[in-house]
Motif scaffolding. Sequence first.
Motif, mmCIF file in Angstrom:
data_model
loop_
_atom_site.group_PDB
_atom_site.id
_atom_site.type_symbol
_atom_site.label_atom_id
_atom_site.label_comp_id
_atom_site.label_asym_id
_atom_site.label_seq_id
_atom_site.Cartn_x
_atom_site.Cartn_y
_atom_site.Cartn_z
ATOM 1 N N ALA A 41 0.822 -1.212 0.000
ATOM 2 C CA ALA A 41 0.000 0.000 0.000
ATOM 3 C C ALA A 41 0.856 1.263 0.000
ATOM 4 O O ALA A 41 0.385 2.343 -0.354
ATOM 5 C CB ALA A 41 -0.923 0.000 1.211
ATOM 6 N N ALA A 42 2.136 1.112 0.376
ATOM 7 C CA ALA A 42 3.045 2.262 0.331
ATOM 8 C C ALA A 42 3.476 2.574 -1.102
ATOM 9 O O ALA A 42 4.203 3.540 -1.336
ATOM 10 C CB ALA A 42 4.267 1.984 1.203
ATOM 11 N N ARG A 43 3.052 1.748 -2.051
ATOM 12 C CA ARG A 43 3.347 1.972 -3.485
ATOM 13 C C ARG A 43 2.018 2.272 -4.163
ATOM 14 O O ARG A 43 1.376 1.373 -4.726
ATOM 15 C CB ARG A 43 3.974 0.722 -4.109
ATOM 16 N N PRO A 44 1.575 3.534 -4.099
ATOM 17 C CA PRO A 44 0.179 3.819 -4.415
ATOM 18 C C PRO A 44 -0.272 3.441 -5.822
ATOM 19 O O PRO A 44 -1.456 3.210 -6.043
ATOM 20 C CB PRO A 44 0.045 5.324 -4.167
ATOM 21 N N SER A 45 0.651 3.382 -6.775
ATOM 22 C CA SER A 45 0.210 3.051 -8.138
ATOM 23 C C SER A 45 0.112 1.550 -8.376
ATOM 24 O O SER A 45 -0.406 1.120 -9.406
ATOM 25 C CB SER A 45 1.189 3.626 -9.167
ATOM 26 N N ALA A 46 0.616 0.748 -7.455
ATOM 27 C CA ALA A 46 0.751 -0.687 -7.738
ATOM 28 C C ALA A 46 -0.597 -1.349 -8.028
ATOM 29 O O ALA A 46 -0.735 -2.109 -8.989
ATOM 30 C CB ALA A 46 1.459 -1.389 -6.582
ATOM 31 N N GLN A 47 -1.595 -1.060 -7.215
ATOM 32 C CA GLN A 47 -2.906 -1.700 -7.433
ATOM 33 C C GLN A 47 -3.502 -1.296 -8.779
ATOM 34 O O GLN A 47 -4.071 -2.127 -9.481
ATOM 35 C CB GLN A 47 -3.876 -1.287 -6.326
ATOM 36 N N LYS A 48 -3.383 -0.022 -9.101
ATOM 37 C CA LYS A 48 -3.952 0.448 -10.376
ATOM 38 C C LYS A 48 -3.246 -0.211 -11.556
ATOM 39 O O LYS A 48 -3.886 -0.616 -12.523
ATOM 40 C CB LYS A 48 -3.798 1.970 -10.500
ATOM 41 N N ARG A 49 -1.919 -0.291 -11.464
ATOM 42 C CA ARG A 49 -1.186 -0.935 -12.554
ATOM 43 C C ARG A 49 -1.579 -2.411 -12.661
ATOM 44 O O ARG A 49 -1.810 -2.931 -13.752
ATOM 45 C CB ARG A 49 0.324 -0.823 -12.315
ATOM 46 N N ALA A 50 -1.646 -3.080 -11.537
ATOM 47 C CA ALA A 50 -2.026 -4.496 -11.543
ATOM 48 C C ALA A 50 -3.399 -4.658 -12.174
ATOM 49 O O ALA A 50 -3.605 -5.517 -13.043
ATOM 50 C CB ALA A 50 -2.010 -5.045 -10.116
ATOM 51 N N ALA A 51 -4.320 -3.825 -11.767
ATOM 52 C CA ALA A 51 -5.681 -3.919 -12.301
ATOM 53 C C ALA A 51 -5.675 -3.721 -13.813
ATOM 54 O O ALA A 51 -6.355 -4.447 -14.551
ATOM 55 C CB ALA A 51 -6.576 -2.881 -11.621
ATOM 56 N N GLY A 52 -4.899 -2.763 -14.275
ATOM 57 C CA GLY A 52 -4.871 -2.460 -15.701
ATOM 58 C C GLY A 52 -4.339 -3.618 -16.531
ATOM 59 O O GLY A 52 -4.928 -3.991 -17.557
ATOM 60 N N TYR A 53 -3.252 -4.218 -16.075
ATOM 61 C CA TYR A 53 -2.653 -5.311 -16.851
ATOM 62 C C TYR A 53 -3.506 -6.579 -16.778
ATOM 63 O O TYR A 53 -3.622 -7.319 -17.761
ATOM 64 C CB TYR A 53 -1.216 -5.571 -16.400
ATOM 65 N N VAL A 54 -4.102 -6.839 -15.638
ATOM 66 C CA VAL A 54 -4.973 -8.014 -15.516
ATOM 67 C C VAL A 54 -6.208 -7.832 -16.398
ATOM 68 O O VAL A 54 -6.601 -8.747 -17.148
ATOM 69 C CB VAL A 54 -5.378 -8.239 -14.046
ATOM 70 N N ARG A 55 -6.781 -6.656 -16.355
ATOM 71 C CA ARG A 55 -7.982 -6.401 -17.169
ATOM 72 C C ARG A 55 -7.655 -6.569 -18.646
ATOM 73 O O ARG A 55 -8.386 -7.236 -19.393
ATOM 74 C CB ARG A 55 -8.518 -4.995 -16.889
ATOM 75 N N GLN A 56 -6.537 -5.981 -19.058
ATOM 76 C CA GLN A 56 -6.156 -6.043 -20.466
ATOM 77 C C GLN A 56 -5.963 -7.496 -20.930
ATOM 78 O O GLN A 56 -6.432 -7.890 -21.994
ATOM 79 C CB GLN A 56 -4.847 -5.265 -20.644
ATOM 80 N N ALA A 57 -5.279 -8.287 -20.099
ATOM 81 C CA ALA A 57 -5.014 -9.676 -20.491
ATOM 82 C C ALA A 57 -6.308 -10.481 -20.549
ATOM 83 O O ALA A 57 -6.496 -11.309 -21.443
ATOM 84 C CB ALA A 57 -4.030 -10.318 -19.518
ATOM 85 N N LEU A 58 -7.202 -10.247 -19.599
ATOM 86 C CA LEU A 58 -8.422 -11.055 -19.544
ATOM 87 C C LEU A 58 -9.476 -10.592 -20.556
ATOM 88 O O LEU A 58 -10.230 -11.417 -21.077
ATOM 89 C CB LEU A 58 -9.003 -11.047 -18.126
ATOM 90 N N GLU A 59 -9.525 -9.306 -20.833
ATOM 91 C CA GLU A 59 -10.522 -8.836 -21.803
ATOM 92 C C GLU A 59 -10.255 -9.417 -23.185
ATOM 93 O O GLU A 59 -11.189 -9.598 -23.972
ATOM 94 C CB GLU A 59 -10.533 -7.300 -21.847
ATOM 95 N N ALA A 60 -8.981 -9.744 -23.462
ATOM 96 C CA ALA A 60 -8.650 -10.340 -24.757
ATOM 97 C C ALA A 60 -9.244 -11.737 -24.907
ATOM 98 O O ALA A 60 -9.208 -12.315 -25.989
ATOM 99 C CB ALA A 60 -7.133 -10.388 -24.934
ATOM 100 N N THR A 61 -9.768 -12.305 -23.822
ATOM 101 C CA THR A 61 -10.360 -13.637 -23.891
ATOM 102 C C THR A 61 -11.860 -13.575 -24.157
ATOM 103 O O THR A 61 -12.537 -14.606 -24.139
ATOM 104 C CB THR A 61 -10.126 -14.409 -22.575
ATOM 105 N N GLY A 62 -12.376 -12.388 -24.364
ATOM 106 C CA GLY A 62 -13.781 -12.252 -24.715
ATOM 107 C C GLY A 62 -14.722 -12.112 -23.533
ATOM 108 O O GLY A 62 -15.918 -11.888 -23.711
ATOM 109 N N HIS A 63 -14.207 -12.226 -22.338
ATOM 110 C CA HIS A 63 -15.050 -12.054 -21.152
ATOM 111 C C HIS A 63 -15.223 -10.570 -20.833
ATOM 112 O O HIS A 63 -14.321 -9.773 -21.069
ATOM 113 C CB HIS A 63 -14.389 -12.702 -19.925
ATOM 114 N N ASP A 64 -16.364 -10.242 -20.281
ATOM 115 C CA ASP A 64 -16.440 -8.977 -19.560
ATOM 116 C C ASP A 64 -15.635 -9.172 -18.288
ATOM 117 O O ASP A 64 -15.662 -10.250 -17.693
ATOM 118 C CB ASP A 64 -17.892 -8.644 -19.203
ATOM 119 N N VAL A 65 -14.918 -8.152 -17.892
ATOM 120 C CA VAL A 65 -14.028 -8.290 -16.737
ATOM 121 C C VAL A 65 -14.341 -7.189 -15.736
ATOM 122 O O VAL A 65 -14.404 -6.011 -16.099
ATOM 123 C CB VAL A 65 -12.548 -8.191 -17.175
ATOM 124 N N ALA A 66 -14.573 -7.573 -14.504
ATOM 125 C CA ALA A 66 -14.836 -6.607 -13.439
ATOM 126 C C ALA A 66 -13.703 -6.690 -12.423
ATOM 127 O O ALA A 66 -13.563 -7.685 -11.713
ATOM 128 C CB ALA A 66 -16.172 -6.915 -12.774
#
Length: 248
Positions: A41-66
């Motif tokens: 949590a002391a690395r404030p961008s880490a969660q946002k970056r993680a979310a972005g890369y996970v979303r990008q990888a999973l959206e390519a599989t045709g799923h809606d991703v939340a």
Amino acid sequence: MKRRTLLSAVGAVASLGIADRTTRAPAEPLVVRIWQTEEAAARPSAQKRAAGYVRQALEATGHDVAVSYEEEPLRFDGSDQHVEREAWPKRVVAGVAGASAVDPVRDVNLLLTDGAVARPTAGYAFDHIAAVPGARFLAAMPPADESPAVVDYGVPAAVTQLLVHEVGHALGLDHGHGSVAVDGDTVTVSPMVSGYAWAPDELRADQLPAGICRGGAVKADDRRRRLAMRFSPCAESALRSYRGGLFS
Ligand SMILES: [Zn+2]
């Protein structure tokens, strides 16, 4: 790290019966939630970056991703490795029973730590539960939508690819779903192969059996290393038909 069963890690705690798989309609989104340790949590961008890369990888599989975040950090005792392999899975399982502050989601329950990334088995995953170290490196990555799909090797990029790797395991993928593409003096590895392409021979042979996608056991040698941030086509194909979900 190679996926193990949740049962082997959490023992008696898993007798809660959460291992029953349920199926759901294809239209339902893949649900991913990201927790963090106090150090992460002391690395404030880490969660946002993680979310972005996970979303990008999973959206390519045709799923809606939340993808959602839990911003309130979690406190753990013990080493980061203990947290990633044992304490976090146990806390998720306890959450299923309503016995911890963690309220698990159906598809991927991901914990970010700021633990060491140099050890050979950094990161860990069970069905629907994953943990990755290196929040400081995730925070150093550009946002996913500003980064090419394939990047040169670097520690932040390798940690980000590890994140996608562990999420793949959490959704049932194995290293055999990875791919290695050699083009001249360049080698490009997909997330499910990741750093195993340049691991010592014995470890590479152990972790990269003849792959479903083939080519997984190709040796990187001293070729220039490139990291794909999205799954290989056959990993995407496997995820396209994913209808799992533990906690619904
Ligand atoms: Zn693995």
